[in-house]
Scaffold this motif. Sequence first.
Motif, PDB file in Angstrom:
ATOM      1  N   ASP A 214       0.840  -1.196   0.000  1.00 17.28           N
ATOM      2  CA  ASP A 214       0.000   0.000   0.000  1.00 17.28           C
ATOM      3  C   ASP A 214       0.879   1.252   0.000  1.00 17.28           C
ATOM      4  O   ASP A 214       1.926   1.289   0.663  1.00 17.28           O
ATOM      5  CB  ASP A 214      -0.911   0.015   1.229  1.00 17.28           C
ATOM      6  CG  ASP A 214      -2.011  -1.039   1.159  1.00 17.28           C
ATOM      7  OD1 ASP A 214      -2.103  -1.724   0.123  1.00 17.28           O
ATOM      8  OD2 ASP A 214      -2.760  -1.177   2.139  1.00 17.28           O
ATOM      9  N   LEU A 215       0.431   2.272  -0.718  1.00 17.31           N
ATOM     10  CA  LEU A 215       1.193   3.512  -0.835  1.00 17.31           C
ATOM     11  C   LEU A 215       0.394   4.685  -0.286  1.00 17.31           C
ATOM     12  O   LEU A 215      -0.836   4.688  -0.299  1.00 17.31           O
ATOM     13  CB  LEU A 215       1.539   3.780  -2.306  1.00 17.31           C
ATOM     14  CG  LEU A 215       2.342   2.706  -3.050  1.00 17.31           C
ATOM     15  CD1 LEU A 215       2.493   3.102  -4.514  1.00 17.31           C
ATOM     16  CD2 LEU A 215       3.700   2.496  -2.395  1.00 17.31           C
ATOM     17  N   HIS A 216       1.087   5.702   0.169  1.00 23.90           N
ATOM     18  CA  HIS A 216       0.462   6.938   0.636  1.00 23.90           C
ATOM     19  C   HIS A 216      -0.175   7.626  -0.567  1.00 23.90           C
ATOM     20  O   HIS A 216       0.496   7.922  -1.572  1.00 23.90           O
ATOM     21  CB  HIS A 216       1.528   7.836   1.272  1.00 23.90           C
ATOM     22  CG  HIS A 216       0.980   9.036   1.967  1.00 23.90           C
ATOM     23  ND1 HIS A 216       0.417  10.104   1.308  1.00 23.90           N
ATOM     24  CD2 HIS A 216       0.913   9.331   3.297  1.00 23.90           C
ATOM     25  CE1 HIS A 216       0.034  11.016   2.182  1.00 23.90           C
ATOM     26  NE2 HIS A 216       0.335  10.559   3.411  1.00 23.90           N
ATOM     27  N   SER A 217      -1.482   7.885  -0.478  1.00 24.51           N
ATOM     28  CA  SER A 217      -2.180   8.410  -1.654  1.00 24.51           C
ATOM     29  C   SER A 217      -1.785   9.852  -1.966  1.00 24.51           C
ATOM     30  O   SER A 217      -1.982  10.321  -3.097  1.00 24.51           O
ATOM     31  CB  SER A 217      -3.695   8.314  -1.462  1.00 24.51           C
ATOM     32  OG  SER A 217      -4.127   9.146  -0.399  1.00 24.51           O
ATOM     33  N   GLU A 219       1.436  11.039  -1.620  1.00 24.29           N
ATOM     34  CA  GLU A 219       2.749  11.016  -2.249  1.00 24.29           C
ATOM     35  C   GLU A 219       2.756  10.315  -3.601  1.00 24.29           C
ATOM     36  O   GLU A 219       3.520  10.677  -4.505  1.00 24.29           O
ATOM     37  CB  GLU A 219       3.752  10.329  -1.319  1.00 24.29           C
ATOM     38  CG  GLU A 219       4.027  11.099  -0.032  1.00 24.29           C
ATOM     39  CD  GLU A 219       5.101  10.434   0.810  1.00 24.29           C
ATOM     40  OE1 GLU A 219       5.791   9.534   0.277  1.00 24.29           O
ATOM     41  OE2 GLU A 219       5.246  10.805   1.986  1.00 24.29           O
ATOM     42  N   TYR A 220       1.906   9.289  -3.750  1.00 25.32           N
ATOM     43  CA  TYR A 220       1.962   8.480  -4.968  1.00 25.32           C
ATOM     44  C   TYR A 220       0.703   8.566  -5.844  1.00 25.32           C
ATOM     45  O   TYR A 220       0.723   8.154  -6.999  1.00 25.32           O
ATOM     46  CB  TYR A 220       2.205   7.008  -4.608  1.00 25.32           C
ATOM     47  CG  TYR A 220       3.529   6.768  -3.920  1.00 25.32           C
ATOM     48  CD1 TYR A 220       4.684   6.608  -4.668  1.00 25.32           C
ATOM     49  CD2 TYR A 220       3.608   6.710  -2.532  1.00 25.32           C
ATOM     50  CE1 TYR A 220       5.912   6.387  -4.049  1.00 25.32           C
ATOM     51  CE2 TYR A 220       4.826   6.494  -1.893  1.00 25.32           C
ATOM     52  CZ  TYR A 220       5.972   6.333  -2.660  1.00 25.32           C
ATOM     53  OH  TYR A 220       7.178   6.122  -2.040  1.00 25.32           O
ATOM     54  N   LYS A 317      -8.683   5.856   5.466  1.00 29.11           N
ATOM     55  CA  LYS A 317      -7.244   5.668   5.500  1.00 29.11           C
ATOM     56  C   LYS A 317      -6.737   6.001   4.108  1.00 29.11           C
ATOM     57  O   LYS A 317      -7.094   5.328   3.130  1.00 29.11           O
ATOM     58  CB  LYS A 317      -6.905   4.223   5.873  1.00 29.11           C
ATOM     59  CG  LYS A 317      -5.410   3.947   5.979  1.00 29.11           C
ATOM     60  CD  LYS A 317      -5.157   2.480   6.350  1.00 29.11           C
ATOM     61  CE  LYS A 317      -3.666   2.203   6.480  1.00 29.11           C
ATOM     62  NZ  LYS A 317      -3.404   0.764   6.766  1.00 29.11           N
ATOM     63  N   THR A 318      -5.957   7.032   3.995  1.00 27.20           N
ATOM     64  CA  THR A 318      -5.585   7.560   2.679  1.00 27.20           C
ATOM     65  C   THR A 318      -4.435   6.755   2.071  1.00 27.20           C
ATOM     66  O   THR A 318      -3.288   7.190   2.027  1.00 27.20           O
ATOM     67  CB  THR A 318      -5.199   9.040   2.795  1.00 27.20           C
ATOM     68  OG1 THR A 318      -4.166   9.173   3.795  1.00 27.20           O
ATOM     69  CG2 THR A 318      -6.398   9.878   3.186  1.00 27.20           C
ATOM     70  N   VAL A 319      -4.806   5.575   1.589  1.00 25.93           N
ATOM     71  CA  VAL A 319      -3.820   4.718   0.942  1.00 25.93           C
ATOM     72  C   VAL A 319      -4.216   4.461  -0.500  1.00 25.93           C
ATOM     73  O   VAL A 319      -5.388   4.561  -0.886  1.00 25.93           O
ATOM     74  CB  VAL A 319      -3.677   3.359   1.659  1.00 25.93           C
ATOM     75  CG1 VAL A 319      -3.143   3.539   3.062  1.00 25.93           C
ATOM     76  CG2 VAL A 319      -4.981   2.588   1.660  1.00 25.93           C
TER      77      VAL A 319
END
Length: 461
Positions: A214-217, A219-220, A317-319
């Motif tokens: 999972d990535l930080h939405s 940043e990515y 959850k901002t992923v």
Amino acid sequence: MIMEQKVIDYLKENRERHLKELTEFLAIPSVSALSEHNEDTERAAEWVKGQLDEIGFTEAKVMPSDGKPVVYGNYIQDENAPTVLIYGHYDVQPVDPVELWDSPPFEATVRDNKLYARGATDDKGQVFMHLKVMEAILKSEAASPVNFKVLIEGEEEIGSPTLPAFAEKHQDLLQADLIVVSDSALIEKGKPTITYGLRGLAGIQIDVKGAKGDLHSGEYGGGVMNPVHALVKILDSFKDEYNRVTVDGFYDQVPELSQEERDALAAVPFDEEKLRKELDVPEFEGENGYSYTERTSVRPTLEVNGIYGGFQGEGIKTVLPSKASAKVTCRLVPDQDPDKIVELLTEHVENNAPSSVTVEVTPFDKGKPYVTPFDHPVIATAAKAYEKVYKEETAYIRGGGSIPIVAELDRILGVPVVLMGFGLPDENLHAPNEHLHLENFDLGMETLAHYYHMLKDVEMK
């Protein structure tokens, strides 16, 4: 007194005991889809075997297969009498979401003359009806009108993947003059119904993978493909604006409906507006050019049964999730081949998947469609048995659901299959608050009692 009246009297006299026994059967959480219930499926098989022993079967045993155990039994009294093979299943669907049940799913509860529990109508309740009718015949009559064989499996709710091989291996054991299946429904309360056809089934799971985690939405997001977005694109590609499946070759083996069959389907009693209100939907929608009855019985379908990916908890959850999945099933009609349909679905997914993700397609549940002539003597006799009890003319329909093993048993054993169901369409099979109307519990057993007695005079060959 006619012979079957003794059987009917026995059923009435023992009704409370029978309902108590059914409650015991329903209490076993024999969910075939969940490995945590493997011991429960074995326990359910042993329970059925115990019933056959108590009834007085000549032979009763739990037999191993490549999957869940199979219950087989026979009572052969007269080699010249017809032999009936009764097929059913002791496994049930999962109960989720359990919070939507009004009473515990494995604690049978009677409300408004309806028996609520998982498996009440699909299929433990209907299997149990056959067990009790056979018990009544063997306990109240000097001679049974027919010979009985029983085949009760534990994998129907996951597509009966191992039973065809079992049936191939034990063809001699299973040979009979006809197969009787009670795993279907009347079209409406009080209207006897014989289902002369079933749709087949082909299912796949689609797994879409993006980044390694999972990535930080923040940043990515915007730079890396979101697997949920990719999955939505794939799923949206399955149908056009007319609700026609867009998978290349999907309809190639589907014959056009004859006007005769369309007229017959149109004659089946059906109140579309009543059903719409019961389901609490604004309107019905489906393939253009076909009626609701046609769409849900004689036309193939493609449906998304589940979709998941990303954060599911309370709040947000901002992923950017790394994975997303969906389960898709198709209901098939003659002459669609489930293996070919899975191949076409896989090709379609691969052709419509964004190149920025990786996609894996896994096949599951498969079953062939089945249709039998509804003018066969054993089916015509079943209609007479229904009408004797329900005092209404029998309707002949093609069911929208699938019982994959029916087509396989027809192929392997080469004898007619009679689908005599006693459920109702609104009994929530596969859903919370599944139930069985006890009116059909009583009338259904009476119908079966008449049917088994009528069969002794039917020319089988």
